[in-house]
Design an enzyme around this catalytic site. Sequence first.
Site, PDB file in Angstrom:
ATOM      1  N   ASN A 135      -6.085  20.703 -22.913  1.00 18.86           N
ATOM      2  CA  ASN A 135      -5.630  21.445 -21.732  1.00 18.86           C
ATOM      3  C   ASN A 135      -4.531  20.738 -20.929  1.00 18.86           C
ATOM      4  O   ASN A 135      -3.805  21.391 -20.187  1.00 18.86           O
ATOM      5  CB  ASN A 135      -6.808  21.843 -20.836  1.00 18.86           C
ATOM      6  CG  ASN A 135      -7.496  20.666 -20.195  1.00 18.86           C
ATOM      7  OD1 ASN A 135      -7.586  19.591 -20.782  1.00 18.86           O
ATOM      8  ND2 ASN A 135      -7.989  20.855 -18.992  1.00 18.86           N
ATOM      9  N   GLU A 231     -14.591  11.084 -19.537  1.00 22.13           N
ATOM     10  CA  GLU A 231     -14.323  11.994 -18.419  1.00 22.13           C
ATOM     11  C   GLU A 231     -14.570  13.413 -18.915  1.00 22.13           C
ATOM     12  O   GLU A 231     -13.913  13.871 -19.856  1.00 22.13           O
ATOM     13  CB  GLU A 231     -12.902  11.811 -17.898  1.00 22.13           C
ATOM     14  CG  GLU A 231     -12.754  10.549 -17.057  1.00 22.13           C
ATOM     15  CD  GLU A 231     -13.799  10.436 -15.952  1.00 22.13           C
ATOM     16  OE1 GLU A 231     -14.108  11.445 -15.303  1.00 22.13           O
ATOM     17  OE2 GLU A 231     -14.328   9.327 -15.754  1.00 22.13           O
ATOM     18  N   CYS A 265     -10.096  20.876 -15.780  1.00 25.00           N
ATOM     19  CA  CYS A 265     -11.444  20.347 -15.553  1.00 25.00           C
ATOM     20  C   CYS A 265     -11.798  20.432 -14.076  1.00 25.00           C
ATOM     21  O   CYS A 265     -12.961  20.553 -13.720  1.00 25.00           O
ATOM     22  CB  CYS A 265     -11.539  18.906 -16.041  1.00 25.00           C
ATOM     23  SG  CYS A 265     -10.286  17.838 -15.318  1.00 25.00           S
ATOM     24  N   GLU A 445     -10.066   6.436 -14.470  1.00 22.70           N
ATOM     25  CA  GLU A 445      -8.752   6.510 -15.094  1.00 22.70           C
ATOM     26  C   GLU A 445      -7.687   6.493 -13.996  1.00 22.70           C
ATOM     27  O   GLU A 445      -7.966   6.736 -12.837  1.00 22.70           O
ATOM     28  CB  GLU A 445      -8.615   7.801 -15.899  1.00 22.70           C
ATOM     29  CG  GLU A 445      -9.681   7.918 -16.954  1.00 22.70           C
ATOM     30  CD  GLU A 445      -9.272   8.844 -18.083  1.00 22.70           C
ATOM     31  OE1 GLU A 445      -9.583  10.033 -17.994  1.00 22.70           O
ATOM     32  OE2 GLU A 445      -8.632   8.353 -19.034  1.00 22.70           O
TER      33      GLU A 445
HETATM   34  P1  NAD Z   1     -13.831  19.124 -26.559  1.00 23.22           P
HETATM   35  O1  NAD Z   1     -14.951  18.271 -26.042  1.00 23.22           O
HETATM   36  O2  NAD Z   1     -14.171  20.260 -27.415  1.00 23.22           O
HETATM   37  O3  NAD Z   1     -12.797  18.225 -27.386  1.00 23.22           O
HETATM   38  C1  NAD Z   1     -12.202  17.069 -26.840  1.00 23.22           C
HETATM   39  C2  NAD Z   1     -11.713  16.188 -27.977  1.00 23.22           C
HETATM   40  O4  NAD Z   1     -12.845  15.720 -28.722  1.00 23.22           O
HETATM   41  C3  NAD Z   1     -10.808  16.882 -28.980  1.00 23.22           C
HETATM   42  O5  NAD Z   1      -9.827  15.970 -29.417  1.00 23.22           O
HETATM   43  C4  NAD Z   1     -11.766  17.241 -30.100  1.00 23.22           C
HETATM   44  O6  NAD Z   1     -11.135  17.383 -31.357  1.00 23.22           O
HETATM   45  C5  NAD Z   1     -12.687  16.045 -30.096  1.00 23.22           C
HETATM   46  N1  NAD Z   1     -14.021  16.300 -30.634  1.00 23.22           N
HETATM   47  C6  NAD Z   1     -14.711  17.470 -30.621  1.00 23.22           C
HETATM   48  N2  NAD Z   1     -15.933  17.286 -31.170  1.00 23.22           N
HETATM   49  C7  NAD Z   1     -16.024  15.980 -31.503  1.00 23.22           C
HETATM   50  C8  NAD Z   1     -17.038  15.181 -32.087  1.00 23.22           C
HETATM   51  N3  NAD Z   1     -18.224  15.702 -32.433  1.00 23.22           N
HETATM   52  N4  NAD Z   1     -16.801  13.876 -32.293  1.00 23.22           N
HETATM   53  C9  NAD Z   1     -15.607  13.326 -31.925  1.00 23.22           C
HETATM   54  N5  NAD Z   1     -14.605  14.032 -31.383  1.00 23.22           N
HETATM   55  C10 NAD Z   1     -14.808  15.352 -31.159  1.00 23.22           C
HETATM   56  O7  NAD Z   1     -12.998  19.574 -25.262  1.00 23.22           O
HETATM   57  P2  NAD Z   1     -11.713  20.518 -25.217  1.00 23.22           P
HETATM   58  O8  NAD Z   1     -12.135  21.920 -25.467  1.00 23.22           O
HETATM   59  O9  NAD Z   1     -10.621  19.939 -26.009  1.00 23.22           O
HETATM   60  O10 NAD Z   1     -11.279  20.366 -23.675  1.00 23.22           O
HETATM   61  C11 NAD Z   1     -11.863  21.072 -22.621  1.00 23.22           C
HETATM   62  C12 NAD Z   1     -12.937  20.231 -21.961  1.00 23.22           C
HETATM   63  O11 NAD Z   1     -12.368  18.998 -21.500  1.00 23.22           O
HETATM   64  C13 NAD Z   1     -13.531  20.890 -20.722  1.00 23.22           C
HETATM   65  O12 NAD Z   1     -14.906  20.656 -20.713  1.00 23.22           O
HETATM   66  C14 NAD Z   1     -12.852  20.142 -19.571  1.00 23.22           C
HETATM   67  O13 NAD Z   1     -13.569  20.140 -18.362  1.00 23.22           O
HETATM   68  C15 NAD Z   1     -12.751  18.768 -20.146  1.00 23.22           C
HETATM   69  N6  NAD Z   1     -11.727  17.995 -19.448  1.00 23.22           N
HETATM   70  C16 NAD Z   1     -12.121  16.985 -18.633  1.00 23.22           C
HETATM   71  C17 NAD Z   1     -11.173  16.267 -17.914  1.00 23.22           C
HETATM   72  C18 NAD Z   1     -11.584  15.150 -16.989  1.00 23.22           C
HETATM   73  O14 NAD Z   1     -10.754  14.296 -16.690  1.00 23.22           O
HETATM   74  N7  NAD Z   1     -12.821  15.124 -16.542  1.00 23.22           N
HETATM   75  C19 NAD Z   1      -9.819  16.569 -18.056  1.00 23.22           C
HETATM   76  C20 NAD Z   1      -9.443  17.611 -18.924  1.00 23.22           C
HETATM   77  C21 NAD Z   1     -10.408  18.312 -19.629  1.00 23.22           C
END
Ligand code: NAD
Length: 468
Positions: A135, A231, A265, A445
């Site tokens: 995102n 995060e 997020c 971060e």
């Molecule tokens: P996601 O958890 O599906 O994926 C994040 C990353 O992890 C991707 O690179 C994905 O390929 C990888 N991944 C997925 N499953 C995995 C596994 N089993 N093992 C290792 N790696 C794996 O999240 P998303 O859909 O890419 O992003 C949206 C989410 O991110 C929302 O929940 C949002 O709130 C969160 N987010 C948090 C912050 C923050 O700073 N707190 C910032 C941006 C987004």
Amino acid sequence: MDATIVCRNPADAREVVATYTAHGPVDVAAMCARAAIAQPHWGGLPGPRRGELLHRAADLLRRRGQQLAQRIVAEEGKLLADASGEVQRAVAVLHFHAGEAERLGGELADAAQAATLAFTRRRPLGVVALITPWNFPIAIPAWKLAPALAAGDAVVIKPSSAAPGAVLELVAVLHEAGVPADVVQVALGGAEVGLALADDPHVRALSFTGSTAVGRQLAQRVRGRVRFQGELGGNNPLVVLADADPARAVALACEGAFAAAGQKCTATRRLIVERPVYETMLAAFAERARELVLGAGVTEGVQVPPLIDAGAVESVLDAVAQARAHGAAVLSGGERANGELRYGSFIAPTVLAEVRPGMRVIDEEVFGPVCAVQCARDFDEAIALANAVPYGLSASICTNDLQRAFEFVERSDAGMVHVNRPTPGGDPHMPFGGLKDSSASGWREQGAEAVRFFTEQQTIYLHHGGAR
Ligand code: NAD
């Protein structure tokens, strides 16, 4: 056979905008091994020299800003202005951490023994792994890469397969600026590649941003073996008190809930309004939501872009349907856009009322343009509702009462609190992170804090035999 990653235009899924070849666990092992060989030289450079290269990368990135922003819009879907802003954010982050590379200092004191100085220094961990979401496809990778490189670590980064192009460009820019190829490498792929990174014996630290479910799983997997930063998700409240300026409150709610189609997020997921102004605020908010213009990120005048893909649309509409089935009222949106937009992942900005625990929109993070409006009897109940979720990423209050604003800050269970500002937002020089289930660790971060995660500390006693 190599797996192919196919990225489609979120605004029109008929259009394939990029294809990439995914890596596998064997590639990841080779990258980590190369990183381990390259890291000692990189970590041995004086900090200011690493800083110089990061400044140079920032300048190169700034020059490519427009082209990169267009690539981000094509893969991720956000508005062009937001994509440009995100690239500029990455530039600022690189400059900030270039400066931090010059300031990698410690403490200095007289030791208890005569003629002895005591001091501390930070040194790199070695090889670190970064896993990032789609995102913010360049800002989040930049705010992990920059402090890791400033610290002297070698990095393998795995961007989300949904929009990996920006990371490939960012890393190409770092190489062009002079960071050695094996010091920063990109691993493409999904969970299998992420898990291979988490399991690799060379990796000393893993910094993850993404969903709470995946973050928890990774934290568990590396526990006791690899330093972990996670995060995660949020379900962020904006509290509107009865004394607030109504126009400002509506503007903050709309920006927080619907900018980037709610795919931040820190987006506003819940609007908590004090009873005396609840009905008027709800009506004004829903009316404004209905007026927002949906469309492709490149189209002039568009205010709400598409979601990342059809799966995201399904998941968000499921949550709305579940809320409706449990008695929620849908005051705007709640459905897929049609007409010209039917080929894209569009959901009209959605305002829900009559919401309660047991609904996903209250209990979980629903990652899209959906805002649940709750009525609070008074200030105390507003705070209780704001805190009544497992998450604690961001929270905001809209009021002209300074005393209450400060009391809200004091009692809020969020890692980042805003007053008369939308729930999203933050500066590159300030720490960023959540509390409760929004973070899987206490590490922060961004800002000067960021480099701590990527370093370890040594205390040195130097007997110099001098007069003191
Ligand atoms: P996601 O958890 O599906 O994926 C994040 C990353 O992890 C991707 O690179 C994905 O390929 C990888 N991944 C997925 N499953 C995995 C596994 N089993 N093992 C290792 N790696 C794996 O999240 P998303 O859909 O890419 O992003 C949206 C989410 O991110 C929302 O929940 C949002 O709130 C969160 N987010 C948090 C912050 C923050 O700073 N707190 C910032 C941006 C987004």
